[in-house]
Write a protein that holds these residues in place. Structure first.
Motif, PDB file in Angstrom:
ATOM      1  N   GLU A  67       2.314  75.030  43.318  1.00 16.00           N
ATOM      2  CA  GLU A  67       1.433  76.179  43.518  1.00 16.00           C
ATOM      3  C   GLU A  67       1.155  76.970  42.249  1.00 16.00           C
ATOM      4  O   GLU A  67       0.084  77.545  42.089  1.00 16.00           O
ATOM      5  N   TYR A  68       2.130  77.014  41.345  1.00 15.28           N
ATOM      6  CA  TYR A  68       2.030  77.944  40.216  1.00 15.28           C
ATOM      7  C   TYR A  68       2.178  77.281  38.846  1.00 15.28           C
ATOM      8  O   TYR A  68       2.146  77.971  37.823  1.00 15.28           O
ATOM      9  N   ARG A  69       2.356  75.969  38.837  1.00 16.13           N
ATOM     10  CA  ARG A  69       2.417  75.222  37.585  1.00 16.13           C
ATOM     11  C   ARG A  69       3.519  75.717  36.639  1.00 16.13           C
ATOM     12  O   ARG A  69       3.332  75.841  35.438  1.00 16.13           O
ATOM     13  N   CYS A  70       4.658  76.055  37.229  1.00 17.49           N
ATOM     14  CA  CYS A  70       5.817  76.408  36.418  1.00 17.49           C
ATOM     15  C   CYS A  70       7.054  75.864  37.109  1.00 17.49           C
ATOM     16  O   CYS A  70       6.988  75.415  38.255  1.00 17.49           O
ATOM     17  N   LEU A  86       9.788  83.236  34.950  1.00 13.64           N
ATOM     18  CA  LEU A  86       8.825  82.138  35.060  1.00 13.64           C
ATOM     19  C   LEU A  86       7.440  82.534  34.553  1.00 13.64           C
ATOM     20  O   LEU A  86       6.795  81.764  33.839  1.00 13.64           O
ATOM     21  N   VAL A  87       6.979  83.734  34.919  1.00 11.16           N
ATOM     22  CA  VAL A  87       5.629  84.123  34.500  1.00 11.16           C
ATOM     23  C   VAL A  87       5.593  84.516  33.031  1.00 11.16           C
ATOM     24  O   VAL A  87       4.560  84.383  32.365  1.00 11.16           O
ATOM     25  N   SER A  88       6.725  84.996  32.502  1.00 13.53           N
ATOM     26  CA  SER A  88       6.758  85.368  31.095  1.00 13.53           C
ATOM     27  C   SER A  88       7.060  84.181  30.191  1.00 13.53           C
ATOM     28  O   SER A  88       6.851  84.248  28.976  1.00 13.53           O
ATOM     29  N   GLU A  89       7.568  83.094  30.809  1.00 21.33           N
ATOM     30  CA  GLU A  89       7.912  81.872  30.083  1.00 21.33           C
ATOM     31  C   GLU A  89       8.941  82.133  28.983  1.00 21.33           C
ATOM     32  O   GLU A  89       8.930  81.501  27.927  1.00 21.33           O
ATOM     33  N   LYS A  90       9.847  83.087  29.242  1.00 17.73           N
ATOM     34  CA  LYS A  90      10.924  83.346  28.280  1.00 17.73           C
ATOM     35  C   LYS A  90      11.942  82.209  28.346  1.00 17.73           C
ATOM     36  O   LYS A  90      12.306  81.753  29.434  1.00 17.73           O
ATOM     37  N   PRO A  91      12.421  81.746  27.210  1.00 17.82           N
ATOM     38  CA  PRO A  91      13.402  80.648  27.229  1.00 17.82           C
ATOM     39  C   PRO A  91      14.755  81.115  27.749  1.00 17.82           C
ATOM     40  O   PRO A  91      15.120  82.276  27.611  1.00 17.82           O
ATOM     41  N   THR A 130       2.953  94.020  31.876  1.00 19.45           N
ATOM     42  CA  THR A 130       2.060  92.944  32.270  1.00 19.45           C
ATOM     43  C   THR A 130       0.724  93.525  32.724  1.00 19.45           C
ATOM     44  O   THR A 130       0.555  94.736  32.811  1.00 19.45           O
ATOM     45  N   VAL A 131      -0.207  92.633  33.045  1.00 24.08           N
ATOM     46  CA  VAL A 131      -1.488  93.045  33.615  1.00 24.08           C
ATOM     47  C   VAL A 131      -1.448  92.789  35.114  1.00 24.08           C
ATOM     48  O   VAL A 131      -0.583  92.079  35.625  1.00 24.08           O
ATOM     49  N   MET A 132      -2.435  93.338  35.850  1.00 24.61           N
ATOM     50  CA  MET A 132      -2.407  93.278  37.305  1.00 24.61           C
ATOM     51  C   MET A 132      -2.411  91.851  37.836  1.00 24.61           C
ATOM     52  O   MET A 132      -1.700  91.522  38.791  1.00 24.61           O
ATOM     53  N   GLY A 133      -3.188  90.977  37.208  1.00 26.08           N
ATOM     54  CA  GLY A 133      -3.242  89.592  37.679  1.00 26.08           C
ATOM     55  C   GLY A 133      -1.891  88.912  37.610  1.00 26.08           C
ATOM     56  O   GLY A 133      -1.512  88.163  38.522  1.00 26.08           O
ATOM     57  N   THR A 134      -1.138  89.168  36.551  1.00 23.71           N
ATOM     58  CA  THR A 134       0.191  88.574  36.400  1.00 23.71           C
ATOM     59  C   THR A 134       1.151  89.114  37.448  1.00 23.71           C
ATOM     60  O   THR A 134       1.964  88.373  38.010  1.00 23.71           O
ATOM     61  N   THR A 135       1.057  90.408  37.727  1.00 22.17           N
ATOM     62  CA  THR A 135       1.936  91.007  38.734  1.00 22.17           C
ATOM     63  C   THR A 135       1.633  90.457  40.123  1.00 22.17           C
ATOM     64  O   THR A 135       2.555  90.148  40.890  1.00 22.17           O
ATOM     65  N   PHE A 136       0.353  90.314  40.467  1.00 22.08           N
ATOM     66  CA  PHE A 136      -0.023  89.698  41.743  1.00 22.08           C
ATOM     67  C   PHE A 136       0.558  88.288  41.840  1.00 22.08           C
ATOM     68  O   PHE A 136       1.128  87.891  42.862  1.00 22.08           O
ATOM     69  N   PHE A 137       0.386  87.518  40.788  1.00 26.17           N
ATOM     70  CA  PHE A 137       0.886  86.148  40.713  1.00 26.17           C
ATOM     71  C   PHE A 137       2.380  86.105  40.982  1.00 26.17           C
ATOM     72  O   PHE A 137       2.883  85.296  41.773  1.00 26.17           O
ATOM     73  N   MET A 138       3.130  87.001  40.349  1.00 27.78           N
ATOM     74  CA  MET A 138       4.575  87.023  40.463  1.00 27.78           C
ATOM     75  C   MET A 138       5.022  87.404  41.873  1.00 27.78           C
ATOM     76  O   MET A 138       5.933  86.787  42.438  1.00 27.78           O
ATOM     77  N   ASP A 141       2.975  94.746  52.155  1.00 26.16           N
ATOM     78  CA  ASP A 141       4.317  94.472  52.680  1.00 26.16           C
ATOM     79  C   ASP A 141       5.246  93.954  51.588  1.00 26.16           C
ATOM     80  O   ASP A 141       6.436  94.295  51.555  1.00 26.16           O
ATOM     81  N   GLU A 142       4.713  93.124  50.698  1.00 30.39           N
ATOM     82  CA  GLU A 142       5.536  92.544  49.638  1.00 30.39           C
ATOM     83  C   GLU A 142       5.970  93.606  48.624  1.00 30.39           C
ATOM     84  O   GLU A 142       7.118  93.612  48.167  1.00 30.39           O
ATOM     85  N   VAL A 143       5.056  94.494  48.255  1.00 28.06           N
ATOM     86  CA  VAL A 143       5.410  95.568  47.327  1.00 28.06           C
ATOM     87  C   VAL A 143       6.494  96.454  47.939  1.00 28.06           C
ATOM     88  O   VAL A 143       7.474  96.821  47.284  1.00 28.06           O
ATOM     89  N   LYS A 144       6.335  96.775  49.200  1.00 24.34           N
ATOM     90  CA  LYS A 144       7.307  97.618  49.911  1.00 24.34           C
ATOM     91  C   LYS A 144       8.683  96.946  49.950  1.00 24.34           C
ATOM     92  O   LYS A 144       9.724  97.612  49.827  1.00 24.34           O
ATOM     93  N   LEU A 145       8.700  95.621  50.117  1.00 21.84           N
ATOM     94  CA  LEU A 145       9.963  94.879  50.204  1.00 21.84           C
ATOM     95  C   LEU A 145      10.611  94.690  48.838  1.00 21.84           C
ATOM     96  O   LEU A 145      11.803  94.982  48.652  1.00 21.84           O
ATOM     97  N   PHE A 146       9.844  94.202  47.868  1.00 16.98           N
ATOM     98  CA  PHE A 146      10.415  93.814  46.580  1.00 16.98           C
ATOM     99  C   PHE A 146      10.569  94.978  45.599  1.00 16.98           C
ATOM    100  O   PHE A 146      11.411  94.920  44.695  1.00 16.98           O
TER     101      PHE A 146
END
Length: 279
Positions: free
Chosen positions: A253-256, A214-219, A167-175, A120-125
């Motif tokens: 939840e995500y430490r960011c 946030l997941v890429s930690e770009k300034p 990115t890798v799959m784990g990062t995409t799931f996280f995001m 559902d999230e992939v379909k929405l976002f």
């Protein structure tokens, strides 16, 4: 273009005139061929340039182990995404998507069920990438006779998202899970009148950009506008409080954490959305 190594009857390794490593696909292109000989151009179906690929040897080994039909499926799906929807994908998507399609077909033939928890999230976002996933299911069925589960459309879309974001799959799931959580908080806090909808597109775009940062930690670049911050905190206290709550959620939840600029920007957009659509 000369052959450097014959991988199998359908796959060869070569280099172009600039010395860039290539993998060339074509039915029977490697049969009877030898290193150093010219490639028969009429047999070439697809050329993979490996200069920007992270794991070249893994890719060559994967191509050598899979049916050429599965490789064709992957390359045609990626070509469709690039040409029709103008998605910008890195080279690694050829590796990950080809591997996934082969695995999904094998799982289907064994009668194993599959459920994508982020369907559902992939379909929405990511509606564009999801639409490619739907196209892929039709193409796979047309060529193999196997109708994969509908959830596979989201899985294929996830590989395309990885290819876009590098990115890798784990990062995409996280995001995506982070975006879902933020969206749930906002929609829980915004008083949408009964029977009314509101356009989510702008909000979704904002959350995608935020989660990616946030997941890429770009300034974040730019000057801090103290007057604007004080104005928002004083005049849009409800929206700023909501965004601060979202920031507490992602910290827990995500430490960011959002920057103050991001909190102000999102609070302003929430205020604008409420004024335009929810009054």
């Amino acid at each position: 273009m000369r052959i450097e190594k014959v991988i199998n009857n359908n796959i060869i390794s070569a280099r172009d005139n600039q010395g860039v490593e290539l993998v060339v696909m074509g039915r029977g292109i490697g049969f009877g061929s030898k290193a150093g000989s010219e490639i028969a151009e009429e047999k070439i179906e697809k050329i993979f340039r490996l200069e920007n690929m992270d794991d070249k040897e893994q890719f060559k080994a994967l191509l050598a182990s899979l049916p050429i039909e599965h490789i064709r499926l992957s390359t045609d799906i990626i070509s469709y995404a690039r040409e029709n929807l103008e998605l910008k994908l890195n080279q690694n998507v050829y590796l990950t998507l080809t591997d996934h399609i082969s695995f999904a077909l094998e799982r289907h033939r064994k009668g194993l069920g599959f459920h994508n928890v982020l369907y559902d999230e992939v379909k929405l976002f990511y509606p564009l990438e999801y639409s490619v996933g739907c196209f892929a299911l039709e193409l796979i069925e047309e060529r193999t006779g196997c109708r994969l589960e509908e959830d596979e459309s989201a899985s294929i879309a996830l590989h395309l998202i990885n290819g876009e974001l590098n990115t890798v799959m784990g990062t995409t799931f996280f995001m995506i899970k982070m975006m879902r959580g933020m969206m749930e908080i906002i929609e829980r806090e915004i008083p949408v009148p009964s029977g009314r909808n509101y356009p989510r597109d702008r909000l979704i775009s904002d959350l995608k950009q935020l989660a990616n940062r946030l997941v890429s930690e770009k300034p974040i670049k730019g000057r801090r506008d103290e007057k604007l911050y004080r104005f928002v905190e004083r005049n849009y206290a409800e929206e700023y409080h909501m965004i601060s709550g979202i920031n507490s959620y992602i910290e827990s939840e995500y430490r960011c954490s959002m920057t103050e600029e991001e909190k102000i920007y999102l609070a302003l957009n929430i205020k604008r959305m409420k004024d335009l659509y929810l009054c």
